[in-house]
Design an enzyme around this catalytic site. Structure first.
Site, PDB file in Angstrom:
ATOM      1  N   ASP A  69       0.852  -1.178   0.000  1.00 22.21           N
ATOM      2  CA  ASP A  69       0.000   0.000   0.000  1.00 22.21           C
ATOM      3  C   ASP A  69       0.894   1.236   0.000  1.00 22.21           C
ATOM      4  O   ASP A  69       1.859   1.291   0.763  1.00 22.21           O
ATOM      5  CB  ASP A  69      -0.917  -0.008   1.228  1.00 22.21           C
ATOM      6  N   ASP A 144       4.241   8.654 -11.425  1.00 24.45           N
ATOM      7  CA  ASP A 144       5.629   8.665 -11.929  1.00 24.45           C
ATOM      8  C   ASP A 144       5.986   9.936 -12.719  1.00 24.45           C
ATOM      9  O   ASP A 144       7.093  10.463 -12.561  1.00 24.45           O
ATOM     10  CB  ASP A 144       5.909   7.436 -12.810  1.00 24.45           C
ATOM     11  N   LYS A 162      14.857   3.831 -11.337  1.00 27.55           N
ATOM     12  CA  LYS A 162      13.830   3.977 -10.295  1.00 27.55           C
ATOM     13  C   LYS A 162      13.870   2.816  -9.289  1.00 27.55           C
ATOM     14  O   LYS A 162      13.763   3.018  -8.083  1.00 27.55           O
ATOM     15  CB  LYS A 162      12.443   4.045 -10.962  1.00 27.55           C
TER      16      LYS A 162
HETATM   17  P1  IMP Z   1      -2.267   2.169  -3.707  1.00 28.07           P
HETATM   18  O1  IMP Z   1      -1.260   1.487  -2.892  1.00 28.07           O
HETATM   19  O2  IMP Z   1      -2.664   1.347  -4.921  1.00 28.07           O
HETATM   20  O3  IMP Z   1      -3.429   2.694  -2.916  1.00 28.07           O
HETATM   21  O4  IMP Z   1      -1.466   3.403  -4.354  1.00 28.07           O
HETATM   22  C1  IMP Z   1      -1.766   4.732  -4.157  1.00 28.07           C
HETATM   23  C2  IMP Z   1      -1.609   5.504  -5.439  1.00 28.07           C
HETATM   24  O5  IMP Z   1      -0.246   5.813  -5.631  1.00 28.07           O
HETATM   25  C3  IMP Z   1      -2.108   4.811  -6.696  1.00 28.07           C
HETATM   26  O6  IMP Z   1      -2.753   5.752  -7.529  1.00 28.07           O
HETATM   27  C4  IMP Z   1      -0.829   4.307  -7.336  1.00 28.07           C
HETATM   28  O7  IMP Z   1      -0.936   4.236  -8.731  1.00 28.07           O
HETATM   29  C5  IMP Z   1       0.159   5.392  -6.916  1.00 28.07           C
HETATM   30  N1  IMP Z   1       1.516   4.864  -6.813  1.00 28.07           N
HETATM   31  C6  IMP Z   1       2.001   3.993  -5.909  1.00 28.07           C
HETATM   32  N2  IMP Z   1       3.286   3.727  -6.137  1.00 28.07           N
HETATM   33  C7  IMP Z   1       3.624   4.442  -7.224  1.00 28.07           C
HETATM   34  C8  IMP Z   1       4.833   4.552  -7.974  1.00 28.07           C
HETATM   35  O8  IMP Z   1       5.861   3.936  -7.717  1.00 28.07           O
HETATM   36  N3  IMP Z   1       4.770   5.386  -9.017  1.00 28.07           N
HETATM   37  C9  IMP Z   1       3.656   6.080  -9.377  1.00 28.07           C
HETATM   38  N4  IMP Z   1       2.524   6.007  -8.731  1.00 28.07           N
HETATM   39  C10 IMP Z   1       2.494   5.177  -7.660  1.00 28.07           C
END
Ligand code: IMP
Length: 182
Positions: A69, A144, A162
């Site tokens: 998460d 990103d 990354k």
């Molecule tokens: P969740 O863990 O899926 O709730 O992520 C939260 C939000 O952050 C989501 O919209 C993911 O796409 C974004 N997110 C998490 N990790 C990354 C990353 O490494 N790069 C870009 N977006 C991220």
């Protein structure tokens, strides 16, 4: 020697899995993708959300697993969107975030990796400081194109390394040293 592992990475997000696989391969841990849309509890704590998600996933998969998460915490917005990052991305998206920001663009990404099996429930956190770019740069998933890690000038989407510095890398590194010694 490669550690044989039936460890599942439970998520609906293939991008997270692909990055986690590259990172964990470098620590000799192999994972398999288990695609599942997990319900999220509402909480201000990423850890609390991740612990519940992992228990929920284990009740369905019944195999050792990890879930991840994440949250993007923006200083100017008092840490928003944080645990609500997924919802904010789906609604206002990257342009919406850019429109909200003025001078202070400092931000951090946090990853919480939670492991669950029949006996263990353990969380590992990785934090990465950085800032939000002035416009979207590069083609990448999620945030990103707008997140610039500290000490670099490029967004996550523009960086080629990354996976050697991300919030995900930091959390998975902590997880790996625990998992390989458990
Ligand atoms: P969740 O863990 O899926 O709730 O992520 C939260 C939000 O952050 C989501 O919209 C993911 O796409 C974004 N997110 C998490 N990790 C990354 C990353 O490494 N790069 C870009 N977006 C991220």
């Amino acid at each position: 020697m490669r550690k044989l592992s039936n460890l599942l990475f439970v998520s609906s997000n293939i991008h997270k899995f692909k990055e986690a696989k590259v990172i964990l391969d470098s620590f000799d841990i192999s994972i398999q993708f288990f695609k599942l849309n997990l319900e999220e509890i509402q909480s201000n704590s990423l850890k609390e959300i991740a612990l519940k998600k992992a228990q929920n996933a284990f009740s369905k998969c019944k195999k050792p697993l990890i879930i991840e998460d994440d949250g993007l915490y923006i200083d100017y917005l008092d840490g928003f969107p944080g645990p609500y990052s997924s919802y904010v991305y789906k609604t206002i998206g990257n342009q919406g975030i850019l429109d909200l920001l003025k001078k202070n663009r400092d931000a951090k990404f946090i990853s919480n990796i939670t492991y669950c099996d029949q006996k263990n429930l353990e969380s590992f956190e990785g934090k990465l400081d950085g800032c939000i770019s002035k416009s979207e740069k590069g083609t990448g998933w999620g945030y990103d194109p707008i997140f610039i890690p500290k000490n670099t000038k490029k967004t996550f989407a523009e960086l080629i390394d990354k996976n050697n510095l991300s919030h995900r890398y930091k959390a998975l590194k902590k997880f790996s040293s625990w998992y390989l010694n458990k």
